[in-house]
Design a protein around this motif. Sequence first.
Motif, PDB file in Angstrom:
ATOM      1  N   TYR A 195       1.016  -1.109  -0.083  1.00 56.89           N
ATOM      2  CA  TYR A 195      -0.023   0.169   0.019  1.00 56.89           C
ATOM      3  C   TYR A 195       0.954   1.477   0.000  1.00 56.89           C
ATOM      4  O   TYR A 195       1.500   1.013   0.129  1.00 56.89           O
ATOM      5  N   ASP A 196       0.373   2.239  -0.301  1.00 61.69           N
ATOM      6  CA  ASP A 196       1.043   3.905   0.004  1.00 61.69           C
ATOM      7  C   ASP A 196      -0.147   4.632   0.787  1.00 61.69           C
ATOM      8  O   ASP A 196      -1.424   4.322   0.278  1.00 61.69           O
ATOM      9  N   LEU A 197       0.177   6.084   0.881  1.00 60.36           N
ATOM     10  CA  LEU A 197      -0.510   6.846   1.271  1.00 60.36           C
ATOM     11  C   LEU A 197      -0.258   7.982  -0.351  1.00 60.36           C
ATOM     12  O   LEU A 197       0.830   8.591  -0.268  1.00 60.36           O
ATOM     13  N   SER A 198      -1.086   9.075  -0.091  1.00 57.96           N
ATOM     14  CA  SER A 198      -0.828   9.794  -1.299  1.00 57.96           C
ATOM     15  C   SER A 198      -0.464  11.085   0.145  1.00 57.96           C
ATOM     16  O   SER A 198       0.753  12.207  -0.959  1.00 57.96           O
ATOM     17  N   LEU A 199      -0.935  11.081   0.990  1.00 57.37           N
ATOM     18  CA  LEU A 199      -0.917  12.144   2.237  1.00 57.37           C
ATOM     19  C   LEU A 199       0.365  12.119   3.256  1.00 57.37           C
ATOM     20  O   LEU A 199       0.858  10.466   3.225  1.00 57.37           O
ATOM     21  N   PRO A 200       1.363  13.265   3.763  1.00 58.12           N
ATOM     22  CA  PRO A 200       2.609  12.502   4.172  1.00 58.12           C
ATOM     23  C   PRO A 200       1.637  12.003   5.485  1.00 58.12           C
ATOM     24  O   PRO A 200       0.622  12.078   6.117  1.00 58.12           O
ATOM     25  N   VAL A 201       2.405  11.741   6.631  1.00 59.04           N
ATOM     26  CA  VAL A 201       2.216  11.524   7.745  1.00 59.04           C
ATOM     27  C   VAL A 201       3.342  11.976   8.399  1.00 59.04           C
ATOM     28  O   VAL A 201       4.049  11.549   8.877  1.00 59.04           O
ATOM     29  N   ASP A 202       2.565  12.586   9.749  1.00 57.48           N
ATOM     30  CA  ASP A 202       3.856  13.716  11.071  1.00 57.48           C
ATOM     31  C   ASP A 202       3.215  12.893  12.202  1.00 57.48           C
ATOM     32  O   ASP A 202       2.020  12.262  12.909  1.00 57.48           O
ATOM     33  N   VAL A 203       4.226  11.881  12.538  1.00 63.21           N
ATOM     34  CA  VAL A 203       3.930  11.283  13.943  1.00 63.21           C
ATOM     35  C   VAL A 203       4.528  12.436  15.084  1.00 63.21           C
ATOM     36  O   VAL A 203       5.279  12.392  14.934  1.00 63.21           O
ATOM     37  N   GLU A 204       3.186  12.273  16.322  1.00 61.14           N
ATOM     38  CA  GLU A 204       3.943  13.287  17.267  1.00 61.14           C
ATOM     39  C   GLU A 204       3.168  11.581  18.688  1.00 61.14           C
ATOM     40  O   GLU A 204       2.921  11.739  19.115  1.00 61.14           O
ATOM     41  N   ILE A 205       4.984  11.875  18.852  1.00 57.70           N
ATOM     42  CA  ILE A 205       5.186  10.995  20.003  1.00 57.70           C
ATOM     43  C   ILE A 205       5.102  12.003  21.893  1.00 57.70           C
ATOM     44  O   ILE A 205       5.535  13.277  22.001  1.00 57.70           O
ATOM     45  N   ARG A 206       3.329  11.288  22.169  1.00 59.13           N
ATOM     46  CA  ARG A 206       3.312  13.000  22.745  1.00 59.13           C
ATOM     47  C   ARG A 206       3.440  12.541  24.868  1.00 59.13           C
ATOM     48  O   ARG A 206       4.582  11.504  24.671  1.00 59.13           O
ATOM     49  N   ASP A 207       3.740  13.427  25.402  1.00 62.43           N
ATOM     50  CA  ASP A 207       4.462  12.621  27.071  1.00 62.43           C
ATOM     51  C   ASP A 207       3.464  12.803  27.741  1.00 62.43           C
ATOM     52  O   ASP A 207       3.211  11.517  28.567  1.00 62.43           O
ATOM     53  N   ASP A 208       2.198  12.679  27.312  1.00 64.24           N
ATOM     54  CA  ASP A 208       1.395  12.556  28.397  1.00 64.24           C
ATOM     55  C   ASP A 208       0.610  10.925  28.072  1.00 64.24           C
ATOM     56  O   ASP A 208      -0.408  10.268  27.257  1.00 64.24           O
ATOM     57  N   PRO A 209       1.277   9.801  28.923  1.00 67.89           N
ATOM     58  CA  PRO A 209       1.177   8.808  28.586  1.00 67.89           C
ATOM     59  C   PRO A 209      -0.331   8.073  28.942  1.00 67.89           C
ATOM     60  O   PRO A 209      -0.801   7.200  28.815  1.00 67.89           O
ATOM     61  N   ASP A 210      -1.110   9.000  29.227  1.00 65.30           N
ATOM     62  CA  ASP A 210      -3.063   8.885  29.241  1.00 65.30           C
ATOM     63  C   ASP A 210      -3.383   8.281  28.150  1.00 65.30           C
ATOM     64  O   ASP A 210      -4.854   8.539  27.683  1.00 65.30           O
ATOM     65  N   VAL A 211      -2.458   9.887  27.366  1.00 65.30           N
ATOM     66  CA  VAL A 211      -2.843   9.497  25.442  1.00 65.30           C
ATOM     67  C   VAL A 211      -2.669   8.743  24.708  1.00 65.30           C
ATOM     68  O   VAL A 211      -2.292   7.890  25.259  1.00 65.30           O
ATOM     69  N   ARG A 212      -3.958   7.688  24.056  1.00 61.57           N
ATOM     70  CA  ARG A 212      -4.624   7.014  23.014  1.00 61.57           C
ATOM     71  C   ARG A 212      -3.854   6.951  21.820  1.00 61.57           C
ATOM     72  O   ARG A 212      -3.537   8.199  21.782  1.00 61.57           O
ATOM     73  N   THR A 213      -3.769   6.339  21.518  1.00 61.23           N
ATOM     74  CA  THR A 213      -3.162   6.153  19.897  1.00 61.23           C
ATOM     75  C   THR A 213      -3.922   6.384  19.111  1.00 61.23           C
ATOM     76  O   THR A 213      -4.402   5.251  19.307  1.00 61.23           O
ATOM     77  N   TRP A 214      -3.749   7.207  18.269  1.00 64.34           N
ATOM     78  CA  TRP A 214      -4.808   7.958  17.193  1.00 64.34           C
ATOM     79  C   TRP A 214      -4.224   8.111  16.209  1.00 64.34           C
ATOM     80  O   TRP A 214      -3.321   8.785  16.473  1.00 64.34           O
ATOM     81  N   ALA A 215      -5.482   8.021  14.774  1.00 61.43           N
ATOM     82  CA  ALA A 215      -4.941   8.934  14.201  1.00 61.43           C
ATOM     83  C   ALA A 215      -5.809   9.891  13.901  1.00 61.43           C
ATOM     84  O   ALA A 215      -6.965   9.643  13.795  1.00 61.43           O
ATOM     85  N   GLY A 216      -5.759  11.415  13.153  1.00 60.69           N
ATOM     86  CA  GLY A 216      -6.158  12.423  12.623  1.00 60.69           C
ATOM     87  C   GLY A 216      -6.165  12.348  11.483  1.00 60.69           C
ATOM     88  O   GLY A 216      -4.977  12.127  10.312  1.00 60.69           O
ATOM     89  N   HIS A 217      -6.604  12.583  10.399  1.00 55.03           N
ATOM     90  CA  HIS A 217      -6.740  13.017   8.798  1.00 55.03           C
ATOM     91  C   HIS A 217      -6.853  14.813   8.892  1.00 55.03           C
ATOM     92  O   HIS A 217      -8.374  15.267   9.183  1.00 55.03           O
ATOM     93  N   TYR A 218      -6.217  15.243   8.306  1.00 54.68           N
ATOM     94  CA  TYR A 218      -6.670  16.433   7.321  1.00 54.68           C
ATOM     95  C   TYR A 218      -6.509  16.823   5.819  1.00 54.68           C
ATOM     96  O   TYR A 218      -5.727  15.222   5.289  1.00 54.68           O
TER      97      TYR A 218
END
Length: 252
Positions: A25-48
């Motif tokens: 597979y491939d993606l047309s849009l770039p991907v920004d990986v945001e590594i968060r300090d908050d351990p309670d943040v869940r892993t999720w994908a946002g689309h813009y």
Amino acid sequence: MDIRVNGSGPTAPFLSARDLFETEYDLSLPVDVEIRDDPDVRTWAGHYDDRHVLNIPRQAASSAMARELALHEFAHMARYEQEHPSHTQSTEEALFLALAGKSVERRKLSHCYQIANHMKDIYADDITLSVGPGEKLLAFLESSLAAAVADRPESAPRADRTRLSANADPEITAVNAAFALALAERHDLVDADHRLYDLAHVATVDAPNVPFETFKRRFRELASDPDSSSYRQVLVDATRTYVGEDASSTEA
């Protein structure tokens, strides 16, 4: 596939996931990986409009599951770019259609959103498991379900059994068990004697009013390429099945 890792944390799992993902597979849009300090943040994908964003806590980014988590989120991004109905259908719209004229407690309503998310995950993991092995995912499903049922008092009579965990609602735990087994069976990840079946049985005993087999079949047999109308109807039907007689009419 352009990927940028932001924040303090490892980059290798995300690059490895990208390399695996790009075999099919491939993606047309770039991907920004945001590594968060908050351990309670869940892993999720946002689309813009101009990018996807993978949000992940540092603990998860440094874990043994990091590559698999990233691959799963890349699969969600692919489904979004494909305009797959599971990722374009408004959950709110489907729940409105399913529950029109009914009064549903807030707990049950939140569970309906989780059922919709399970369906999205099925379609994402159809991609995930087409490019990568399923052993870690299966182990994750098993450990998550085991944690949800671990506190049940085995010695109590069935009628008196109560779940001691404050975080595990027995009804949605049974649905989660149906999802886990459905995904495993859909991709031939389990034998008949796998521990996941025993854990699912425990979950169903705790929630006898949840039609476990119905949900397992619904999840397992989701059509690979539904049109928008048929997918909406599947989501509406699943919502009505879960709420069942607990939904009271608000009509005069």
